[in-house]
Design an enzyme around this catalytic site. Structure first.
Site, mmCIF file in Angstrom:
data_model
loop_
_atom_site.group_PDB
_atom_site.id
_atom_site.type_symbol
_atom_site.label_atom_id
_atom_site.label_comp_id
_atom_site.label_asym_id
_atom_site.label_seq_id
_atom_site.Cartn_x
_atom_site.Cartn_y
_atom_site.Cartn_z
ATOM 1 N N ASN A 7 -5.408 15.728 1.526
ATOM 2 C CA ASN A 7 -5.228 14.551 2.510
ATOM 3 C C ASN A 7 -6.014 15.161 3.601
ATOM 4 O O ASN A 7 -5.619 15.785 4.384
ATOM 5 C CB ASN A 7 -3.726 14.453 2.700
ATOM 6 C CG ASN A 7 -3.655 13.609 3.927
ATOM 7 O OD1 ASN A 7 -4.219 12.742 4.306
ATOM 8 N ND2 ASN A 7 -2.214 13.124 3.947
ATOM 9 N N ARG A 91 -6.132 11.391 -0.996
ATOM 10 C CA ARG A 91 -5.509 10.530 -0.284
ATOM 11 C C ARG A 91 -6.679 9.723 0.624
ATOM 12 O O ARG A 91 -7.011 10.159 1.550
ATOM 13 C CB ARG A 91 -4.289 10.921 0.272
ATOM 14 C CG ARG A 91 -3.664 9.828 0.976
ATOM 15 C CD ARG A 91 -2.927 9.875 2.302
ATOM 16 N NE ARG A 91 -2.326 8.771 2.917
ATOM 17 C CZ ARG A 91 -1.927 8.925 4.261
ATOM 18 N NH1 ARG A 91 -2.007 10.052 4.965
ATOM 19 N NH2 ARG A 91 -1.182 7.915 4.363
ATOM 20 N N HIS A 180 0.650 2.525 3.253
ATOM 21 C CA HIS A 180 1.696 3.280 2.698
ATOM 22 C C HIS A 180 1.761 2.740 0.912
ATOM 23 O O HIS A 180 2.809 2.906 0.448
ATOM 24 C CB HIS A 180 3.077 3.132 3.206
ATOM 25 C CG HIS A 180 3.112 3.417 4.404
ATOM 26 N ND1 HIS A 180 3.888 2.710 5.379
ATOM 27 C CD2 HIS A 180 2.980 4.574 5.202
ATOM 28 C CE1 HIS A 180 3.873 3.404 6.670
ATOM 29 N NE2 HIS A 180 3.176 4.413 6.446
ATOM 30 N N ARG A 241 4.354 3.170 17.639
ATOM 31 C CA ARG A 241 3.734 1.810 17.592
ATOM 32 C C ARG A 241 4.579 0.502 17.867
ATOM 33 O O ARG A 241 5.710 0.555 17.346
ATOM 34 C CB ARG A 241 2.849 1.660 16.148
ATOM 35 C CG ARG A 241 1.801 2.387 15.849
ATOM 36 C CD ARG A 241 1.399 2.598 14.676
ATOM 37 N NE ARG A 241 1.773 3.965 13.864
ATOM 38 C CZ ARG A 241 1.646 4.247 12.611
ATOM 39 N NH1 ARG A 241 1.226 3.137 11.839
ATOM 40 N NH2 ARG A 241 1.862 5.256 12.147
ATOM 41 N N GLU A 385 4.287 10.594 -2.963
ATOM 42 C CA GLU A 385 2.779 10.078 -2.942
ATOM 43 C C GLU A 385 2.031 11.187 -3.519
ATOM 44 O O GLU A 385 1.007 10.607 -4.395
ATOM 45 C CB GLU A 385 2.211 9.848 -1.452
ATOM 46 C CG GLU A 385 3.116 8.353 -0.701
ATOM 47 C CD GLU A 385 3.347 8.713 0.651
ATOM 48 O OE1 GLU A 385 3.840 9.634 1.203
ATOM 49 O OE2 GLU A 385 2.554 8.066 1.515
#
Ligand code: ADP
Length: 402
Positions: A7, A91, A180, A241, A385
Site C-alpha cells: 500500500n 492497493r 473502500h 471530512r 482488505e
C-alpha cells in the site's frame, strides 16, 4: 503462494507478506518518511521478532529494496531469497471508469492508471511510484493492481450520475465511484456466506466506518449504491471530512472566508467532521471519552453520524426493495458500540433487533449482534482488505500459469 501486498502512499509504503495457502500474514511493516529521511518498522509475526531502522529512502524504489532486504533477512525475515516472493499485489485507491476488477500490471494498464491521476491526485502518483519501485527491484515478479473503486463499478447509471451537465462526465469523468470497495467486497462476501442463501437473493448494507467512512447497498452480491462519490469526501460525517453538505455552502464559505479552491478543499477534508463539530478531536475514542464527561458538542458529532447512518439504511433498504443484513466494520464499526446502537435505534419497524448487552461488550471480532427474533441480521465483521488483495493477486498470477 507468497504474495507481498503493498500500500504505497506519498511518503509511506505499508506492506504485508502473505502465505495464501494458509491465508495468513507472515510478516508486515511500514516504510515511513520516504523522500524526507526514511524509517522502516518490520515484524516477523511467527517469532514476533521486530526490526526498526532509520535508513535514507530518497524514493519508493529504495524503500522497496529495504523491504525486500527485511523480508529476506536470516534473523527477522521470512523467506531465504527474493526468488521466493512470487507476486506483488498493490492497493490502488482509484481506478476511475477504467478498471472493473483487479488486473495484472502491463504497460497498457500503467497508461490507464496515469489517466486516474486527476481523480485521486494524492494517491495515484504514489501508487505509480510504488509499482515502479517494485518493477525496478523485482523485475521478474508479476504485479497485480486491486482497486478500491472496482467493487462499486456495478452501480446503475441513476446511482452514479450527478445531475450536472452531461458534458462534465464526458470531459472530466465526474461521477460517483465510491471508495473502500475492497473492504465492502470482503465483508459482503463473508455476510453472504453467513446468510447461507444464494448470493443473487441477498440484500446487504455494509457500513465501513473508520477515519473515512462509507456505506454500500449490496444486492445480489453487487453494489447498487454507495455513499462516497467522485472522491472520498462524500457521504457521512468522518474524522475530519464533512461528508455530503449543501453544495452552496462551498461557495458561501469561500466568499465569506476568502478561501481559494485549494484552501476550501483543505477545509472540507481536514477541518470538518468530528473535529470541526466537536472542536476536540477527529478520533472517535476521544469523542466517546468527551461524551462520557458530558461534552455536548462531542455528543452532537456522534449523533450526526448515527442519524446519517440510519438514513442511509432507510434509503438503501428502499433502493434494494428489502434488507437481509447489516454489517459494521473498520475502526469505528468494529469498536464503537455507541454508533452501532445509535444508528439502529428506532429501526424496529424494519424488524431489526439487536442484543444490547452483547453489542456493548464486543469489539473487533466476528459477532452476530442481532437477536434470533430479528428479521434483519446485524453482524460485526472485521475487515481484511489485504487478504482480498493477496487472493486476487494469487488468482491472476496462477491464471498466467506461473
Ligand atoms: P482508517 O480509515 O484510517 O483506516 P480506521 O478504520 O483505523 O481508520 O478507524 C479509525 C477510527 O476508529 C478512529 O476514529 C478511532 O477512534 C476508531 N477506533 C479504532 N480503534 C478503536 C478502538 N479500539 N476503540 C474505539 N474506537 C476505535
Amino acid at each position: 503462494m507468497n504474495v507481498l501486498v503493498v500500500n504505497a502512499g506519498s511518503s509511506s509504503l505499508k506492506y504485508q507478506f502473505f502465505d495464501t495457502t494458509t491465508g495468513s500474514v507472515v510478516a508486515k511493516g511500514n516504510c515511513e518518511r520516504i523522500g524526507l529521511d526514511g524509517k522502516i518498522t518490520h515484524k516477523q509475526l511467527q517469532s514476533g521478532k521486530t526490526y526498526t531502522a532509520e535508513i535514507p529512502m530518497p524514493n519508493h524504489a529504495v524503500a522497496t529494496r529495504i523491504v525486500v532486504d527485511a523480508l529476506t533477512n536470516p534473523e527477522y525475515g521470512c523467506v531465504k531469497s527474493m526468488d521466493e516472493i512470487e507476486a506483488v499485489g498493490h492497493r490502488v485507491v482509484h481506478g476511475g471508469p477504467y478498471f472493473f476488477e483487479s488486473v495484472l500490471v502491463t504497460p497498457e494498464v500503467i497508461e490507464k492508471l496515469e489517466l486516474c491521476r486527476d481523480l485521486a491526485p494524492l494517491h495515484t502518483g504514489p501508487h505509480l511510484m510504488g509499482i515502479a519501485g517494485c518493477t525496478e527491484v523485482m523485475p521478474n515478479v508479476p504485479q497485480v493492481l486491486v482497486f478500491d473503486t472496482a467493487f462499486h463499478q456495478t452501480m446503475p447509471a441513476e446511482a452514479y450520475y450527478y445531475p450536472i451537465p452531461y458534458e462534465m462526465y464526458e470531459k472530466y469523468k465526474i461521477r460517483r465511484y465510491g471508495a473502500h470497495g475492497t473492504s465492502h467486497r470482503y465483508v459482503a462476501g463473508e455476510m453472504i456466506k453467513l446468510l447461507g442463501k444464494p448470493a443473487e437473493e441477498t440484500k446487504i448494507i455494509t457500513c465501513h466506518l473508520g477515519n473515512g467512512s462509507s456505506i454500500s447497498a449490496v444486492k445480489g452480491g453487487k453494489v447498487i449504491d454507495t455513499s462516497m462519490g467522485l472522491t472520498p469526501l462524500d457521504g457521512v460525517i468522518m474524522g475530519t471530512r464533512c461528508g455530503a453538505i449543501d453544495p452552496a455552502i462551498v461557495t458561501f464559505i469561500m466568499e465569506k472566508e476568502g478561501f481559494t479552491p485549494a484552501q476550501m478543499s483543505d477545509f472540507m477534508n481536514k477541518k470538518c467532521g468530528f473535529l470541526g463539530v466537536s472542536g476536540i478531536s477527529s478520533d472517535c475514542r476521544d469523542i466517546e471519552n468527551a461524551i462520557a464527561e458530558g461534552n455536548e458538542r462531542a455528543a452532537l458529532a456522534l449523533n450526526i453520524l448515527n442519524y446519517q447512518i440510519k438514513k442511509f439504511i432507510g434509503s438503501y433498504t428502499a433502493a434494494m426493495g428489502g434488507l437481509d443484513a447489516i454489517v459494521f466494520t473498520a475502526g469505528i464499526g468494529e469498536n464503537t458500540s455507541l454508533v452501532r446502537a445509535g444508528a439502529l435505534e428506532g429501526l424496529d419497524f424494519l424488524g431489526i433487533e439487536i442484543d444490547r448487552e452483547l453489542n456493548n461488550s464486543v469489539r473487533g471480532k466476528l459477532t452476530k449482534l442481532s437477536t434470533d427474533n430479528s428479521k434483519v441480521q446485524v453482524w460485526l465483521i472485521p475487515t481484511n482488505e489485504e487478504l482480498v488483495i493477496a487472493s486476487d493477486t494469487e488468482a491472476i498470477v496462477k491464471a498466467l500459469g506461473k
